[in-house]
Motif scaffolding. Structure first.
Motif, PDB file in Angstrom:
ATOM      1  N   GLN A 278       0.904  -0.967   0.167  1.00 31.44           N
ATOM      2  CA  GLN A 278      -0.075   0.079  -0.239  1.00 31.44           C
ATOM      3  C   GLN A 278       1.261   1.154  -0.049  1.00 31.44           C
ATOM      4  OE1 GLN A 278      -2.712  -0.403   3.702  1.00 31.44           O
ATOM      5  NE2 GLN A 278      -3.221  -2.511   2.682  1.00 31.44           N
ATOM      6  N   ASN A 279       2.132   0.861   0.268  1.00 28.55           N
ATOM      7  CA  ASN A 279       3.043   1.952   0.468  1.00 28.55           C
ATOM      8  C   ASN A 279       4.192   1.829   0.158  1.00 28.55           C
ATOM      9  OD1 ASN A 279       1.551   4.291   2.580  1.00 28.55           O
ATOM     10  ND2 ASN A 279       1.460   2.114   3.742  1.00 28.55           N
ATOM     11  N   PRO A 280       4.339   1.680  -1.554  1.00 31.47           N
ATOM     12  CA  PRO A 280       5.709   1.635  -1.981  1.00 31.47           C
ATOM     13  C   PRO A 280       6.874   2.347  -1.507  1.00 31.47           C
ATOM     14  CG  PRO A 280       3.838   2.721  -3.903  1.00 31.47           C
ATOM     15  CD  PRO A 280       3.146   2.109  -2.094  1.00 31.47           C
ATOM     16  N   ASP A 281       6.354   3.882  -1.959  1.00 33.92           N
ATOM     17  CA  ASP A 281       7.571   4.817  -1.534  1.00 33.92           C
ATOM     18  C   ASP A 281       8.546   3.888  -0.054  1.00 33.92           C
ATOM     19  OD1 ASP A 281       6.804   6.236  -2.673  1.00 33.92           O
ATOM     20  OD2 ASP A 281       6.069   7.736  -2.225  1.00 33.92           O
ATOM     21  N   LEU A 282       8.490   2.942   0.859  1.00 32.97           N
ATOM     22  CA  LEU A 282       8.254   2.175   2.181  1.00 32.97           C
ATOM     23  C   LEU A 282      10.359   1.188   1.098  1.00 32.97           C
ATOM     24  CD1 LEU A 282       5.403   1.845   4.884  1.00 32.97           C
ATOM     25  CD2 LEU A 282       7.504   3.013   4.750  1.00 32.97           C
ATOM     26  N   LEU A 283       9.842   1.251   0.042  1.00 32.75           N
ATOM     27  CA  LEU A 283      10.604  -0.471  -0.463  1.00 32.75           C
ATOM     28  C   LEU A 283      11.777   0.469   0.219  1.00 32.75           C
ATOM     29  CD1 LEU A 283      10.860  -2.897  -1.221  1.00 32.75           C
ATOM     30  CD2 LEU A 283      10.888  -1.503  -3.707  1.00 32.75           C
ATOM     31  N   PRO A 284      12.466   1.814   0.180  1.00 30.90           N
ATOM     32  CA  PRO A 284      14.065   1.755  -0.016  1.00 30.90           C
ATOM     33  C   PRO A 284      14.111   1.145   2.349  1.00 30.90           C
ATOM     34  CG  PRO A 284      13.319   3.494  -0.940  1.00 30.90           C
ATOM     35  CD  PRO A 284      11.754   2.635  -0.901  1.00 30.90           C
ATOM     36  N   LEU A 285      13.450   1.504   2.861  1.00 34.06           N
ATOM     37  CA  LEU A 285      13.312   1.168   4.143  1.00 34.06           C
ATOM     38  C   LEU A 285      13.254   0.073   4.828  1.00 34.06           C
ATOM     39  CD1 LEU A 285      11.766   4.074   5.999  1.00 34.06           C
ATOM     40  CD2 LEU A 285      14.196   3.618   5.629  1.00 34.06           C
ATOM     41  N   ALA A 286      12.441  -1.259   3.480  1.00 38.44           N
ATOM     42  CA  ALA A 286      11.863  -2.297   3.577  1.00 38.44           C
ATOM     43  C   ALA A 286      13.083  -3.281   3.765  1.00 38.44           C
ATOM     44  CB  ALA A 286      10.692  -3.019   2.526  1.00 38.44           C
ATOM     45  N   VAL A 287      13.950  -2.730   2.005  1.00 38.03           N
ATOM     46  CA  VAL A 287      14.965  -3.646   1.574  1.00 38.03           C
ATOM     47  C   VAL A 287      16.582  -3.439   2.835  1.00 38.03           C
ATOM     48  CG1 VAL A 287      17.044  -2.833   0.070  1.00 38.03           C
ATOM     49  CG2 VAL A 287      14.933  -2.862  -0.750  1.00 38.03           C
ATOM     50  N   GLU A 288      16.488  -2.437   3.448  1.00 44.97           N
ATOM     51  CA  GLU A 288      17.475  -2.243   4.341  1.00 44.97           C
ATOM     52  C   GLU A 288      17.010  -3.061   6.020  1.00 44.97           C
ATOM     53  OE1 GLU A 288      20.279  -0.985   4.774  1.00 44.97           O
ATOM     54  OE2 GLU A 288      20.052   0.242   2.625  1.00 44.97           O
ATOM     55  N   GLU A 289      15.609  -3.026   6.125  1.00 41.59           N
ATOM     56  CA  GLU A 289      15.329  -4.410   6.974  1.00 41.59           C
ATOM     57  C   GLU A 289      15.487  -5.496   6.829  1.00 41.59           C
ATOM     58  OE1 GLU A 289      13.033  -4.503  11.205  1.00 41.59           O
ATOM     59  OE2 GLU A 289      14.459  -3.932   9.961  1.00 41.59           O
ATOM     60  N   MET A 290      14.754  -5.984   5.593  1.00 37.06           N
ATOM     61  CA  MET A 290      15.752  -6.739   4.602  1.00 37.06           C
ATOM     62  C   MET A 290      16.690  -7.905   5.152  1.00 37.06           C
ATOM     63  SD  MET A 290      13.454  -7.190   1.347  1.00 37.06           S
ATOM     64  CE  MET A 290      11.729  -6.888   1.684  1.00 37.06           C
ATOM     65  N   ILE A 291      17.706  -6.739   4.692  1.00 42.14           N
ATOM     66  CA  ILE A 291      19.082  -6.788   5.194  1.00 42.14           C
ATOM     67  C   ILE A 291      19.479  -7.394   6.798  1.00 42.14           C
ATOM     68  CG2 ILE A 291      21.160  -5.950   4.575  1.00 42.14           C
ATOM     69  CD1 ILE A 291      20.648  -4.573   2.382  1.00 42.14           C
ATOM     70  N   ARG A 292      18.876  -5.869   7.402  1.00 42.31           N
ATOM     71  CA  ARG A 292      18.972  -6.759   9.139  1.00 42.31           C
ATOM     72  C   ARG A 292      18.401  -7.496   9.147  1.00 42.31           C
ATOM     73  NH1 ARG A 292      16.686  -5.686  13.852  1.00 42.31           N
ATOM     74  NH2 ARG A 292      14.699  -6.055  13.094  1.00 42.31           N
ATOM     75  N   TRP A 293      17.329  -8.525   8.890  1.00 35.70           N
ATOM     76  CA  TRP A 293      17.110  -9.192   9.496  1.00 35.70           C
ATOM     77  C   TRP A 293      17.448 -10.696   8.882  1.00 35.70           C
ATOM     78  CZ3 TRP A 293      13.055  -9.091  12.776  1.00 35.70           C
ATOM     79  CH2 TRP A 293      11.950 -10.327  12.611  1.00 35.70           C
ATOM     80  N   VAL A 294      18.171 -10.953   7.765  1.00 35.27           N
ATOM     81  CA  VAL A 294      18.557 -11.739   7.706  1.00 35.27           C
ATOM     82  C   VAL A 294      20.390 -11.548   8.103  1.00 35.27           C
ATOM     83  CG1 VAL A 294      19.599 -13.139   5.289  1.00 35.27           C
ATOM     84  CG2 VAL A 294      17.401 -11.974   5.565  1.00 35.27           C
ATOM     85  N   THR A 295      20.752 -10.792   7.660  1.00 38.35           N
ATOM     86  CA  THR A 295      21.890 -10.769   8.043  1.00 38.35           C
ATOM     87  C   THR A 295      23.124 -11.663   7.166  1.00 38.35           C
ATOM     88  OG1 THR A 295      22.106  -9.639   9.851  1.00 38.35           O
ATOM     89  CG2 THR A 295      23.947  -9.978   9.947  1.00 38.35           C
ATOM     90  N   PRO A 296      23.392 -11.913   6.089  1.00 40.20           N
ATOM     91  CA  PRO A 296      23.913 -12.835   5.860  1.00 40.20           C
ATOM     92  C   PRO A 296      25.125 -13.365   5.665  1.00 40.20           C
ATOM     93  CG  PRO A 296      23.058 -10.898   3.471  1.00 40.20           C
ATOM     94  CD  PRO A 296      23.107 -10.467   5.360  1.00 40.20           C
TER      95      PRO A 296
END
Length: 412
Positions: A278-296
């Motif tokens: 619903q808020n695609p402008d959040l995607l850059p923040l979501a990308v950072e959260e995915m990176i934090r969440w997974v920490t490959p």
């Protein structure tokens, strides 16, 4: 002699199966952050080390790259692996310290700067559409890791290097065997010699690529590496192959792990999936959260060059510290509700790309790939759910999911 404060929980860092059980892993890390943030770990089969679990300490050690060096022990491996590395001569960016690190890093730096990323974005967007289209064609069910997530970033990094598509499958096998050497499903064999064959095969392949690019230079990253010079001299064969190795592997497995782990997080947090759609402008923040969440990247090691201390704990010259990035990225002092997946998390000072002079060379590319993929997927995704149990790779270095069975509906 350092006063060694040991904690049984610290043994998880040398246990590949712990990283395949996130509940167990994070319980141990949470305990250590609260009770023994600098803990001595002495496990059979490994040279001992200090486990560093707090965000601030990880950043301080990364910043102090004169006292804490990458050499001679840049990653955690068995004592046998440490001895083997000392004789093999592999020297990637993660093995180096300044001034050599700075000079070698510069060879590929221009290929990962924002200007170069903007030029590459058209190709990355095309590949994202190709792989989401393939998901549509599969009819609504797939193993997202094996059929999508491992292939999309592979195509990106191989295209950047200039490797022919006919060799992509071979490179995928090599990288999975290399980073999955502790996983019974992915490893090539059970002995150190058998596991080393994947590395040997990659060396053979890249030596041939070097010879080809030196004989006939092209406009790709492989040619830039093959024909690079340091202080007027060409790179040695081992240094050239080592450069290919770090680009091909680090530029692939880390991003695929984040994309698959990011999708799992969205599936398991449907409110965040809906919020992001619903808020695609959040995607850059979501990308950072995915990176934090997974920490490959699970850890890097540093070795003290003189007597020092961390959080008041004496560290003797010659002793090694393990920087636990998953622990730093769940540090309660830095992140509000660190075990909550929040696509709008801001600020998000994760350390998944490292910090200081060794900050990940490919960070901008990884962010762009993740953004491009979800920019294509999310507007077309009408439903998604797990179709089986997710499975993680057993590892102590780089990894994430190895299987993510999903059921979904996509628009064309």
């Amino acid at each position: 002699m350092s006063v060694r404060v040991a904690d049984e929980a610290g043994k998880v860092f040398a246990d590949p199966t712990a990283y395949a059980d996130e509940k167990r892993l994070h319980a141990a890390m949470t305990h250590l952050r609260a009770n023994a943030p600098v803990s001595w770990v002495d496990v059979e089969g490994y040279n001992p080390f200090w486990a560093i679990t707090k965000h601030a300490d990880i950043m301080a050690i990364e910043r102090d790259n004169e006292v804490f060096t990458n050499s001679p022990r840049p990653v955690l491996t068995t004592a046998e692996g440490d001895a083997q590395h000392a004789t093999m001569g592999v020297s990637t960016l993660i093995h180096m310290d300044d001034p050599q690190h700075r000079k070698v890093r510069a060879i590929g730096a221009d290929w990962f700067r924002p200007k170069a990323m903007r030029a590459l974005k058209v190709r990355v967007d095309e590949l994202a559409k190709t792989f989401v289209d393939q998901m549509y064609d599969r009819g609504g069910e797939c193993d997202f890791v094996q059929e999508v997530a491992v292939n999309f970033p592979l195509y990106v990094i191989m295209s950047l290097l200039g490797i022919p598509e006919s060799d992509f499958g071979r490179m995928l096998t090599y990288t999975q065997e290399l980073f999955g050497s502790d996983d019974a499903e992915l490893q090539r064999g059970t002995t150190m010699e058998e596991r080393g064959l994947a590395l040997f095969d990659m060396f053979t392949y890249f030596n041939e690529l070097t010879a080809a690019r030196r004989a006939n230079p092209t406009e790709d990253l492989a040619s830039a590496i093959a024909n690079a010079r340091i202080d007027g001299e060409p790179l040695s064969d081992i240094d050239t192959v080592s450069y290919y190795l770090i680009v091909a592997t680090a530029g692939h497995d880390t991003t695929s792990a984040t994309i698959s782990g990011g999708l799992q997080a969205l599936i398991e947090n449907p409110d965040q999936l809906a919020r992001l759609q619903q808020n695609p402008d959040l995607l850059p923040l979501a990308v950072e959260e995915m990176i934090r969440w997974v920490t490959p990247v699970k850890e890097f090691m540093r070795t003290a060059q003189r007597d020092t201390e961390v959080r008041g704990v004496p560290i003797a010259a010659g002793e090694s510290v393990l920087l636990s990035y998953p622990s730093g990225n769940r540090d309660e002092e830095i992140f509000t509700d660190p075990f909550t997946f929040d696509v709008g998390r801001d600020p998000n000072k994760h350390v998944a790309f490292g910090y200081g002079v060794h900050f990940c060379l490919g960070a901008a590319l990884a962010r762009m790939e993740i953004n491009s993929f979800f920019s294509e997927l999310l507007p077309r995704l009408t439903s998604v759910e797990l179709a089986g149990k997710p499975e993680h790779i057993a590892t102590i270095f780089v990894g994430g999911l190895k299987h993510l069975p999903i059921r979904y509906q996509l628009t064309r």
